[in-house]
Design a protein around this motif. Structure first.
Motif, PDB file in Angstrom:
ATOM      1  N   VAL A   1      -0.581  -8.012 -10.770  1.00 50.72           N
ATOM      2  CA  VAL A   1      -0.056  -6.650 -10.885  1.00 50.72           C
ATOM      3  C   VAL A   1       1.320  -6.425  -9.838  1.00 50.72           C
ATOM      4  CG1 VAL A   1      -1.927  -5.750 -12.051  1.00 50.72           C
ATOM      5  CG2 VAL A   1      -1.694  -5.897  -9.744  1.00 50.72           C
ATOM      6  N   PRO A   2       2.053  -5.637 -10.029  1.00 49.98           N
ATOM      7  CA  PRO A   2       2.843  -5.162  -8.790  1.00 49.98           C
ATOM      8  C   PRO A   2       2.233  -4.633  -7.799  1.00 49.98           C
ATOM      9  CG  PRO A   2       3.699  -4.500 -10.842  1.00 49.98           C
ATOM     10  CD  PRO A   2       2.358  -5.114 -11.197  1.00 49.98           C
ATOM     11  N   VAL A   3       2.340  -4.980  -6.227  1.00 46.88           N
ATOM     12  CA  VAL A   3       1.655  -4.556  -5.415  1.00 46.88           C
ATOM     13  C   VAL A   3       1.742  -3.076  -5.320  1.00 46.88           C
ATOM     14  CG1 VAL A   3       1.750  -4.470  -2.873  1.00 46.88           C
ATOM     15  CG2 VAL A   3       2.035  -6.719  -4.135  1.00 46.88           C
ATOM     16  N   ARG A   4       2.809  -2.228  -5.656  1.00 43.55           N
ATOM     17  CA  ARG A   4       2.554  -0.842  -5.839  1.00 43.55           C
ATOM     18  C   ARG A   4       1.646  -0.138  -6.583  1.00 43.55           C
ATOM     19  NH1 ARG A   4       7.461  -2.325  -8.379  1.00 43.55           N
ATOM     20  NH2 ARG A   4       7.459  -1.595 -10.507  1.00 43.55           N
ATOM     21  N   GLU A   5       1.133  -0.973  -7.438  1.00 46.31           N
ATOM     22  CA  GLU A   5       0.005  -0.387  -8.230  1.00 46.31           C
ATOM     23  C   GLU A   5      -1.343  -0.524  -7.760  1.00 46.31           C
ATOM     24  OE1 GLU A   5       0.585  -2.043 -12.293  1.00 46.31           O
ATOM     25  OE2 GLU A   5       2.425  -1.483 -12.539  1.00 46.31           O
ATOM     26  N   LEU A   6      -1.379  -1.281  -6.749  1.00 50.65           N
ATOM     27  CA  LEU A   6      -2.839  -1.366  -6.096  1.00 50.65           C
ATOM     28  C   LEU A   6      -3.206   0.021  -5.459  1.00 50.65           C
ATOM     29  CD1 LEU A   6      -2.514  -4.420  -4.200  1.00 50.65           C
ATOM     30  CD2 LEU A   6      -3.568  -4.163  -6.512  1.00 50.65           C
ATOM     31  N   LYS A   7      -4.450   0.493  -5.643  1.00 44.45           N
ATOM     32  CA  LYS A   7      -5.007   1.420  -5.077  1.00 44.45           C
ATOM     33  C   LYS A   7      -6.425   1.111  -4.303  1.00 44.45           C
ATOM     34  CE  LYS A   7      -7.232   2.853  -9.581  1.00 44.45           C
ATOM     35  NZ  LYS A   7      -6.759   1.357 -10.029  1.00 44.45           N
ATOM     36  N   PRO A   8      -6.932   2.049  -3.521  1.00 46.52           N
ATOM     37  CA  PRO A   8      -7.899   1.924  -2.703  1.00 46.52           C
ATOM     38  C   PRO A   8      -9.274   1.526  -3.485  1.00 46.52           C
ATOM     39  CG  PRO A   8      -6.796   3.682  -1.617  1.00 46.52           C
ATOM     40  CD  PRO A   8      -6.051   3.438  -3.037  1.00 46.52           C
ATOM     41  N   GLY A   9     -10.082   0.585  -3.258  1.00 46.19           N
ATOM     42  CA  GLY A   9     -11.222   0.232  -4.185  1.00 46.19           C
ATOM     43  C   GLY A   9     -10.594  -0.999  -5.002  1.00 46.19           C
ATOM     44  N   ASP A  10      -9.846  -1.476  -5.200  1.00 51.50           N
ATOM     45  CA  ASP A  10      -9.536  -2.475  -6.165  1.00 51.50           C
ATOM     46  C   ASP A  10      -9.737  -3.694  -5.198  1.00 51.50           C
ATOM     47  OD1 ASP A  10      -8.369  -0.920  -8.231  1.00 51.50           O
ATOM     48  OD2 ASP A  10      -6.409  -1.405  -7.583  1.00 51.50           O
ATOM     49  N   LEU A  11     -10.297  -4.763  -6.027  1.00 50.17           N
ATOM     50  CA  LEU A  11     -10.460  -5.919  -5.742  1.00 50.17           C
ATOM     51  C   LEU A  11      -9.383  -7.154  -5.813  1.00 50.17           C
ATOM     52  CD1 LEU A  11     -14.134  -6.657  -6.624  1.00 50.17           C
ATOM     53  CD2 LEU A  11     -13.506  -6.119  -4.330  1.00 50.17           C
ATOM     54  N   VAL A  12      -8.777  -7.845  -5.123  1.00 44.13           N
ATOM     55  CA  VAL A  12      -7.791  -8.628  -5.095  1.00 44.13           C
ATOM     56  C   VAL A  12      -8.148  -9.810  -4.643  1.00 44.13           C
ATOM     57  CG1 VAL A  12      -5.863  -6.984  -4.917  1.00 44.13           C
ATOM     58  CG2 VAL A  12      -6.693  -7.922  -2.838  1.00 44.13           C
ATOM     59  N   LEU A  13      -7.528 -11.178  -5.141  1.00 43.48           N
ATOM     60  CA  LEU A  13      -7.693 -12.155  -4.756  1.00 43.48           C
ATOM     61  C   LEU A  13      -6.444 -12.886  -4.065  1.00 43.48           C
ATOM     62  CD1 LEU A  13      -9.440 -15.246  -4.809  1.00 43.48           C
ATOM     63  CD2 LEU A  13      -7.894 -15.776  -6.901  1.00 43.48           C
ATOM     64  N   VAL A  14      -6.899 -13.409  -2.912  1.00 45.08           N
ATOM     65  CA  VAL A  14      -5.705 -13.854  -1.893  1.00 45.08           C
ATOM     66  C   VAL A  14      -6.104 -15.503  -1.644  1.00 45.08           C
ATOM     67  CG1 VAL A  14      -4.293 -13.707   0.143  1.00 45.08           C
ATOM     68  CG2 VAL A  14      -5.363 -11.731  -0.632  1.00 45.08           C
ATOM     69  N   LYS A  15      -4.938 -16.072  -2.070  1.00 40.62           N
ATOM     70  CA  LYS A  15      -5.051 -17.756  -2.218  1.00 40.62           C
ATOM     71  C   LYS A  15      -4.756 -18.065  -0.784  1.00 40.62           C
ATOM     72  CE  LYS A  15      -4.588 -17.903  -7.311  1.00 40.62           C
ATOM     73  NZ  LYS A  15      -3.913 -18.352  -8.213  1.00 40.62           N
ATOM     74  N   SER A  16      -4.819 -19.299  -0.499  1.00 41.35           N
ATOM     75  CA  SER A  16      -4.555 -20.035   0.566  1.00 41.35           C
ATOM     76  C   SER A  16      -3.016 -19.942   0.597  1.00 41.35           C
ATOM     77  CB  SER A  16      -5.077 -21.515   0.801  1.00 41.35           C
ATOM     78  OG  SER A  16      -4.438 -22.185   1.767  1.00 41.35           O
ATOM     79  N   GLY A  17      -2.334 -19.691   1.743  1.00 45.84           N
ATOM     80  CA  GLY A  17      -0.972 -19.723   1.915  1.00 45.84           C
ATOM     81  C   GLY A  17      -0.067 -18.596   1.399  1.00 45.84           C
ATOM     82  N   GLU A  18      -0.818 -17.736   0.805  1.00 43.10           N
ATOM     83  CA  GLU A  18      -0.359 -16.329   0.430  1.00 43.10           C
ATOM     84  C   GLU A  18      -0.471 -15.105   1.498  1.00 43.10           C
ATOM     85  OE1 GLU A  18      -0.998 -16.456  -4.493  1.00 43.10           O
ATOM     86  OE2 GLU A  18      -2.482 -15.423  -3.416  1.00 43.10           O
ATOM     87  N   LYS A  19       0.436 -14.271   1.123  1.00 43.89           N
ATOM     88  CA  LYS A  19       0.208 -13.014   2.056  1.00 43.89           C
ATOM     89  C   LYS A  19      -0.860 -12.052   1.416  1.00 43.89           C
ATOM     90  CE  LYS A  19       5.109 -13.239   3.544  1.00 43.89           C
ATOM     91  NZ  LYS A  19       6.405 -12.975   3.686  1.00 43.89           N
ATOM     92  N   VAL A  20      -1.272 -11.373   2.450  1.00 45.40           N
ATOM     93  CA  VAL A  20      -2.461 -10.186   2.034  1.00 45.40           C
ATOM     94  C   VAL A  20      -1.512  -9.025   1.457  1.00 45.40           C
ATOM     95  CG1 VAL A  20      -4.000  -8.673   2.827  1.00 45.40           C
ATOM     96  CG2 VAL A  20      -4.028 -11.013   3.748  1.00 45.40           C
ATOM     97  N   PRO A  21      -1.835  -8.767   0.284  1.00 42.87           N
ATOM     98  CA  PRO A  21      -0.824  -7.402  -0.698  1.00 42.87           C
ATOM     99  C   PRO A  21      -1.240  -6.143   0.025  1.00 42.87           C
ATOM    100  CG  PRO A  21      -2.604  -8.203  -1.963  1.00 42.87           C
ATOM    101  CD  PRO A  21      -3.008  -8.928  -0.540  1.00 42.87           C
ATOM    102  N   ALA A  22      -2.413  -5.966   0.671  1.00 39.08           N
ATOM    103  CA  ALA A  22      -2.676  -4.664   1.147  1.00 39.08           C
ATOM    104  C   ALA A  22      -3.784  -4.535   2.164  1.00 39.08           C
ATOM    105  CB  ALA A  22      -3.159  -3.575   0.051  1.00 39.08           C
ATOM    106  N   ASP A  23      -3.937  -3.485   3.077  1.00 36.46           N
ATOM    107  CA  ASP A  23      -5.003  -3.483   4.057  1.00 36.46           C
ATOM    108  C   ASP A  23      -6.321  -3.488   3.286  1.00 36.46           C
ATOM    109  OD1 ASP A  23      -3.013  -3.138   5.929  1.00 36.46           O
ATOM    110  OD2 ASP A  23      -3.653  -1.158   6.538  1.00 36.46           O
ATOM    111  N   GLY A  24      -7.401  -4.280   3.750  1.00 34.43           N
ATOM    112  CA  GLY A  24      -8.530  -4.422   3.197  1.00 34.43           C
ATOM    113  C   GLY A  24      -9.863  -4.863   3.922  1.00 34.43           C
ATOM    114  N   VAL A  25     -10.783  -5.249   3.326  1.00 40.85           N
ATOM    115  CA  VAL A  25     -11.924  -5.680   3.782  1.00 40.85           C
ATOM    116  C   VAL A  25     -12.175  -7.007   2.917  1.00 40.85           C
ATOM    117  CG1 VAL A  25     -14.569  -5.374   4.600  1.00 40.85           C
ATOM    118  CG2 VAL A  25     -12.872  -3.315   4.735  1.00 40.85           C
TER     119      VAL A  25
END
Length: 683
Positions: free
Chosen positions: A204-228
């Protein structure tokens, strides 16, 4: 997508919450800062040609420069220089006039348009002076053509416009490189994110992310949003965000920043902040704020440029009158007047301060030092005394319990259990150390009621029917005079025990203090701890002086007293307990802010929590001030020297023509920009 009328960034009208209605039309903004800036003076941002995308501006200058250079060829072939070289061209007068007319209208358009804007805004400056120069050259040439006189300024006009366009093009390219920090931040984010759902994950486009969403970040990729991180472990490259060059290993529960690069394994992240609330968004907002804020130096430079413009126009008129009254030809008199107007353009004076500020903001942000205002740099140059908070600033802020001593027949484990139960509701570093100690010993905590925190003193509450109080240690303690932090525990008003804690100096603190003292600063420490603790730490770190057993509100009074003695003071603290002191200080520096950079009380924010960045900031402030002075002195000195020469004061020895004046003026601009770009401190 639409353009933000203030900064030119792309904005999605459906997503942004920043919008304003003006004269029946709705405008959209990328941030609150841009919206508020627009609301102050909408016409300023809606006027024709006020704001264009910088890349388009450079492209436009390039096209006009190419066309102008092409038109210069026939103008040169019809000039007296070509005639002396034996190059004869038929209809040279007509060809010269047509080429010069096209060049004047197309190549000179940016300057003519800028002059009209300056007159409308009553802020006359460089554009008006350049327009006077090219207009006088063209109109005199037209006048000579009509009268059939040989003297024209076609070649001077062409060279003047060509050189001015070249100067502006080079300047725009250099400034673009110096002020691209916001664009760089925007490019740090990926376009898409792997959103995790019950059916797997989808992009999904990064601008559609909202707090509480779970995202997968693969090796070599940039983190799309601040998170835990909720699953997985990996190392992250955060160097471009915080200045920390070494990869940082983080696992479950670790905070990650949007734009950092996942170097190893895949991780699942729960989004906590997006958009303007994210770390990148806040950095972007701070950079925009420092760009839009005005500094005292900039106001002085602008005022000087305004009066210089008036002086130059007056000088041009006087020069014209002088040479006409001394029986010189009209052509020579106009040439001298045009040279004065062109060579003395105050553009370098207008660039002197902003370009240094931009360069400083870039250098500081790349180090993880965020400036909230230009004034912080200006005030920093006057600072003589640097005051540090102790806990979490000079020390790690992670206490470890060394020992507990009981009194009046109380059991050690029981005292620890009651104290840890009470402190489980506190977030103070010492409280966390007590709770950790209890957990290490396997002690189960009890319920607490009527909990109350007393700032600068301690906490109290009811635990299992007993009134428990934890306060700063008193003289009753047998370990009160040790060099470690100690607290006393009272149960039903009776002293039950005293606990001693150790808090190690932060790595780099001793080096930072040494560097500051070598730079000539006096270093002071404020702490709520006892004199013995403050004395021991001061001796270890080489601190000049200290105030101990200070309540939070007393820090402000101490700073005020120093300021009343004529000392400019900088306060370095954690930005939370020290907020009033940070505000009172001439320069407030928040350290240990991590990714939470929205600290309104601080002028400067040290994202990396590196105490050595304090010394770096003051070195940078001193260097940037030096560059500002160098640029101002150069701009003023240059005009003082060139105006008399251009007016003909040394006519028997040297004469500066309009084209040469334009070249000298453009080079002056480039020198100012390059001098600002030379500002660079070793990491």
């Amino acid at each position: 997508m639409v353009k933000d009328p203030v900064c030119g960034m792309d904005v999605d009208p459906k997503k942004t919450k920043y919008k304003l209605m003006y004269q029946g039309q709705e405008y959209y903004f990328c941030s609150r800062v841009c919206m508020e800036e627009f609301s102050k003076d909408p016409q300023r941002y809606l006027s024709e040609g006020h704001h264009r995308d910088h890349a388009h501006h450079i492209s436009d200058l390039r096209k006009r420069l190419v066309v102008s250079l092409i038109l210069t060829i026939p103008i040169f072939l019809t000039s007296d220089v070509a005639k002396d070289l034996g190059l004869l061209l038929r209809y040279r007068d007509i060809i010269g006039l047509l080429s010069a007319s096209l060049l004047f209208l197309y190549g000179g358009y940016p300057f003519l348009r800028g002059a009209i804007s300056e007159i409308k805004e009553r802020n006359i400056g460089m554009m008006l002076l350049v327009s006077i120069g090219i207009s006088a050259s063209f109109l005199y040439s037209l006048y000579s053509f009509i009268l059939g006189e040989p003297k024209t300024f076609y070649l001077e006009l062409a060279l003047l416009i060509d050189i001015m366009l070249i100067g502006h093009f080079i300047e725009a390219k250099v400034i673009s490189a110096a002020t691209s920090s916001v664009d760089l931040l925007v490019r740090l984010l990926p376009h898409e994110a792997h959103l995790i759902s019950d059916n797997g994950y989808k992009d999904v486009p990064v601008r559609e992310l909202k707090p509480g969403d779970l995202v997968l970040v693969k090796s070599g990729e940039k983190v799309p949003a601040d998170g835990v991180i909720v699953d997985g472990i990996s190392s992250f490259n955060e160097s471009i965000l915080t200045g920390e060059s070494a990869p940082v290993v983080k696992g479950k529960g670790g905070n990650v920043i949007a734009g950092s690069i996942n170097l190893e394994g895949a991780v699942k992240i729960k989004v906590t902040r997006t958009g303007e609330e994210s770390y990148l968004g806040q950095v972007e907002r701070l950079i925009k704020e420092i760009r839009s804020s005005r500094s005292r130096f900039k106001e002085i430079a602008d005022r000087a440029a305004f009066f210089l413009t008036i002086f130059v126009i007056t000088s041009g008129i006087i020069t014209l009158a002088y040479w006409l009254l001394n029986s010189s030809s009209l052509g020579f008199a106009i040439e001298r007047a045009v040279s004065v107007v062109v060579v003395a353009c105050p553009h370098a004076l207008g660039l002197a301060i902003p370009i240094v500020i931009q360069r400083t903001a870039m250098l500081s942000s790349s180090r993880g030092i965020l400036l909230r205002s230009k004034e912080a740099l200006e005030r920093a140059k006057d600072v003589k005394m640097i005051i540090f908070d102790k806990t979490g600033t000079l020390t790690e802020g992670r206490f470890s319990a060394k020992r507990i001593q009981t009194f009046n027949g109380f059991d050690e484990l029981e005292v620890l259990r009651l104290a840890a139960s009470l402190d489980s509701l506190s977030n103070h570093p010492v409280a966390r150390a007590i709770v950790r100690k209890a957990e290490e010993m396997g002690i189960n905590l009890a319920q607490v009621s009527e909990f109350r925190s007393v700032p600068g003193s301690g906490v109290e509450g009811i635990v299992e029917g007993k009134k428990v109080s934890i306060n700063n240690v008193g003289s009753e303690s047998l370990i009160a005079e040790s060099g470690n932090t100690a607290i006393q525990i009272l149960i039903d008003g009776v002293l039950a025990g005293v606990m001693e804690f150790e808090d190690k100096p932060k790595e780099g603190a001793e080096r930072a203090i040494k560097m500051l003292k070598e730079m000539g600063y006096r270093v002071h420490m404020l702490t709520g701890d006892r004199k013995a603790v403050a004395s021991k730490l001061s001796e270890i770190l080489g601190i000049d002086s200290y105030h101990a057993e200070v309540k939070p509100h007393e820090k402000v009074n101490i700073i005020k007293e120093m300021q009343e003695r004529g000392l400019a003071v900088a306060m370095v603290g954690d930005g939370i307990n020290d907020a009033p002191a940070l505000i009172q200080a001439d320069v407030g520096i928040a350290i240990g802010a991590g990714t939470d950079i929205a600290i309104e009380s601080a002028d400067v924010i040290l994202v990396r929590s590196d105490i050595e960045d304090v010394a770096y900031f003051f070195r940078l402030a001193r260097s940037s001030y030096k560059k500002m002075l160098e640029n101002l002195l150069w701009a003023i000195g240059y005009n003082s020297l060139t105006i008399p020469i251009a007016a003909g004061a040394l006519a028997g020895l040297i004469v500066i023509g309009p084209a040469m004046g334009a070249l000298i003026m453009s080079m002056s601009d480039v020198i100012v920009v390059l001098n600002a770009m030379s500002l660079n401190l070793r990491q």
